[in-house]
Each structure stands twice: as structure tokens, then as C-alpha cells.
Design a protein around this motif. Structure first.
Motif, PDB file in Angstrom:
ATOM      1  N   MET A   1       8.148   5.129   1.695  1.00  0.00           N
ATOM      2  CA  MET A   1       8.881   5.014   0.434  1.00  0.00           C
ATOM      3  C   MET A   1       9.366   3.585   0.228  1.00  0.00           C
ATOM      4  O   MET A   1       9.242   3.020  -0.858  1.00  0.00           O
ATOM      5  CB  MET A   1      10.059   5.994   0.432  1.00  0.00           C
TER       6      MET A   1
ATOM      7  N   VAL B   1      10.954  11.143  -2.941  1.00  0.00           N
ATOM      8  CA  VAL B   1      11.025   9.685  -3.072  1.00  0.00           C
ATOM      9  C   VAL B   1      12.230   9.301  -3.922  1.00  0.00           C
ATOM     10  O   VAL B   1      12.997   8.406  -3.551  1.00  0.00           O
ATOM     11  CB  VAL B   1       9.719   9.114  -3.665  1.00  0.00           C
ATOM     12  N   ASP B   2      12.403   9.968  -5.049  1.00  0.00           N
ATOM     13  CA  ASP B   2      13.548   9.682  -5.916  1.00  0.00           C
ATOM     14  C   ASP B   2      14.861   9.935  -5.183  1.00  0.00           C
ATOM     15  O   ASP B   2      15.813   9.152  -5.293  1.00  0.00           O
ATOM     16  CB  ASP B   2      13.502  10.514  -7.188  1.00  0.00           C
TER      17      ASP B   2
ATOM     18  N   ASP C   1       3.927  10.940  -2.095  1.00  0.00           N
ATOM     19  CA  ASP C   1       3.747  11.124  -3.536  1.00  0.00           C
ATOM     20  C   ASP C   1       4.698  12.171  -4.109  1.00  0.00           C
ATOM     21  O   ASP C   1       4.773  12.334  -5.310  1.00  0.00           O
ATOM     22  CB  ASP C   1       2.299  11.543  -3.837  1.00  0.00           C
ATOM     23  N   ASP C   2       5.399  12.886  -3.260  1.00  0.00           N
ATOM     24  CA  ASP C   2       6.357  13.869  -3.732  1.00  0.00           C
ATOM     25  C   ASP C   2       7.501  13.131  -4.423  1.00  0.00           C
ATOM     26  O   ASP C   2       8.422  12.624  -3.795  1.00  0.00           O
ATOM     27  CB  ASP C   2       6.874  14.699  -2.562  1.00  0.00           C
ATOM     28  N   ARG C   3       7.434  13.045  -5.731  1.00  0.00           N
ATOM     29  CA  ARG C   3       8.382  12.265  -6.536  1.00  0.00           C
ATOM     30  C   ARG C   3       9.835  12.656  -6.296  1.00  0.00           C
ATOM     31  O   ARG C   3      10.720  11.815  -6.293  1.00  0.00           O
ATOM     32  CB  ARG C   3       8.087  12.471  -8.019  1.00  0.00           C
TER      33      ARG C   3
ATOM     34  N   ARG D   1       6.363  -2.207  -5.614  1.00  0.00           N
ATOM     35  CA  ARG D   1       6.685  -1.997  -7.035  1.00  0.00           C
ATOM     36  C   ARG D   1       7.593  -3.094  -7.580  1.00  0.00           C
ATOM     37  O   ARG D   1       7.378  -3.618  -8.669  1.00  0.00           O
ATOM     38  CB  ARG D   1       7.351  -0.633  -7.187  1.00  0.00           C
TER      39      ARG D   1
ATOM     40  N   TRP E   1      15.421   7.197  -2.567  1.00  0.00           N
ATOM     41  CA  TRP E   1      15.750   5.927  -3.224  1.00  0.00           C
ATOM     42  C   TRP E   1      17.157   5.969  -3.819  1.00  0.00           C
ATOM     43  O   TRP E   1      17.976   5.097  -3.559  1.00  0.00           O
ATOM     44  CB  TRP E   1      14.706   5.607  -4.293  1.00  0.00           C
TER      45      TRP E   1
ATOM     46  N   ARG F   1       6.470   1.338  -0.720  1.00  0.00           N
ATOM     47  CA  ARG F   1       6.069   1.598  -2.106  1.00  0.00           C
ATOM     48  C   ARG F   1       7.021   0.902  -3.079  1.00  0.00           C
ATOM     49  O   ARG F   1       6.592   0.298  -4.065  1.00  0.00           O
ATOM     50  CB  ARG F   1       6.051   3.096  -2.353  1.00  0.00           C
ATOM     51  N   GLN F   2       8.305   0.958  -2.779  1.00  0.00           N
ATOM     52  CA  GLN F   2       9.285   0.314  -3.650  1.00  0.00           C
ATOM     53  C   GLN F   2       9.168  -1.216  -3.574  1.00  0.00           C
ATOM     54  O   GLN F   2       9.306  -1.893  -4.586  1.00  0.00           O
ATOM     55  CB  GLN F   2      10.700   0.762  -3.295  1.00  0.00           C
TER      56      GLN F   2
END
Length: 179
Positions: free
Chosen positions: A84, A9-10, A4-6, A91, A13, A87-88
Motif C-alpha cells: 500500500m 487500502v483506503d 487492490d482491495d480498495r 501515486r 491510508w 502504491r501511494q
């Protein structure tokens, strides 16, 4: 560090995944449904023939892939990287997830891998495949010291499925009592 650490993750990605070729990005995201990877499994699940090349490229690039054996036939993604990617995938292509798990379940079933068959069947929502595999293998699981695995899988099945496989409820009760 939780997925959840944006910021992390960002970063992963934007700076890692998006810098890959479209083919590699697709491979990364779709193969993330697999806890462990082999070229044959990836080829079957992703319905393509580039699994060996992709895995070798990932390893050469030090792209969060870890070999699981000396022969480098089996790999896994770093746990956070895989989370990650999953999750992507959920999404950007949620409609693909169940089919990927379904193909993985079938691949494991063809090889007699009960664990892989059940895990991916449950993830695909194929509760009858999972229940039938459990029904056929619960005694062997118990005998092999994997009673906790069997109980965990039975507990993940919905009550309606258990109602259709009452022997699983009996097996669960028997295993619980024996422990």
C-alpha cells in the motif's frame, strides 16, 4: 487479500498513515522501496539521520513493522502495508522512486550485497549497474546455489542490455544447461 482491495487500502491510508506526523508519513512512504530496513540503510536512502528513531517509534507503535533479528537492527514492513505504501509513493511522488532505489543499490554495493545491489538497480532502471554486478558475480552466485536468482535477474534485463553484456547470455545458457 490483494492490495487492490480498495476498502483495505483506503482504511490503512486514512486511519493509519494519515494519522502520523508529516515526517513519519514521508519516512513510511519513501522507506517502502526497501524490503528490509535498518537505520543505516534508511538514513542513506532517505538522506536523513532519523532512521533509528523512526524505526523504534514504528515498532513501539506496532505500526506494521516486524523485527528480523533479536538485536532489532533489521526490520520489514508487513507485506500488505508495504504494498500500500509503495502504491501511494508511486501515486503521489513517482519522480522519487528511481532515486530511492538508486541510493539503496549504491548502499548495498558498498557493502558487497549482490542481491540488494541488483534488485534495487533493476528497480531504479539502472540496467547497466545490474548487468555489470551480475557479470562480476554470476559464477559466485552459481557456486553458492543461487543460480535461479542469477537467471531471474538476467531474464529481467532488456535485450539491449544483454546485447552489451554477451557474457551474461552465455552464463545464462551455461547455468540453464547445468540445471
Amino acid at each position: 487479500m490483494p492490495v487492490d482491495d480498495r476498502f483495505l487500502v483506503d482504511y490503512l491510508w486514512d486511519e493509519v498513515v494519515l494519522r502520523q506526523t508529516p515526517e513519519m508519513r514521508d519516512f513510511l512512504m519513501r522507506s517502502a522501496v526497501l524490503e528490509r530496513l535498518s537505520s543505516q540503510l534508511c538514513d542513506a536512502v532517505l538522506e536523513r539521520r532519523a532512521g533509528a528513531d523512526m524505526l523504534l517509534e514504528l515498532e513501539r507503535s506496532n505500526l506494521f513493522v516486524i523485527p528480523l533479528d533479536v538485536a532489532r537492527r533489521w526490520f520489514r514492513y508487513h507485506t500488505l502495508f508495504r504494498a500500500m505504501l509503495l502504491r501511494q509513493l508511486e501515486r503521489y511522488a513517482p519522480e522519487r522512486v528511481a532515486d530511492l532505489h538508486r541510493r539503496a543499490s549504491a548502499w548495498f554495493a558498498d557493502r558487497g550485497d549482490v542481491h540488494g545491489t541488483i534488485e534495487h538497480a533493476i528497480s531504479a532502471g539502472d540496467m547497466h549497474v545490474a548487468a555489470d554486478t551480475l557479470r562480476k558475480n554470476w559464477l559466485a552466485l552459481y557456486s553458492d546455489g543461487k543460480a535461479n536468482d542469477a537467471i531471474g535477474w538476467i531474464d529481467r534485463l532488456p535485450p539491449a542490455t544483454i546485447a552489451e553484456y554477451p557474457d551474461l547470455a552465455l552464463a545464462r545458457g551455461g547455468v540453464s544447461r547445468a540445471m
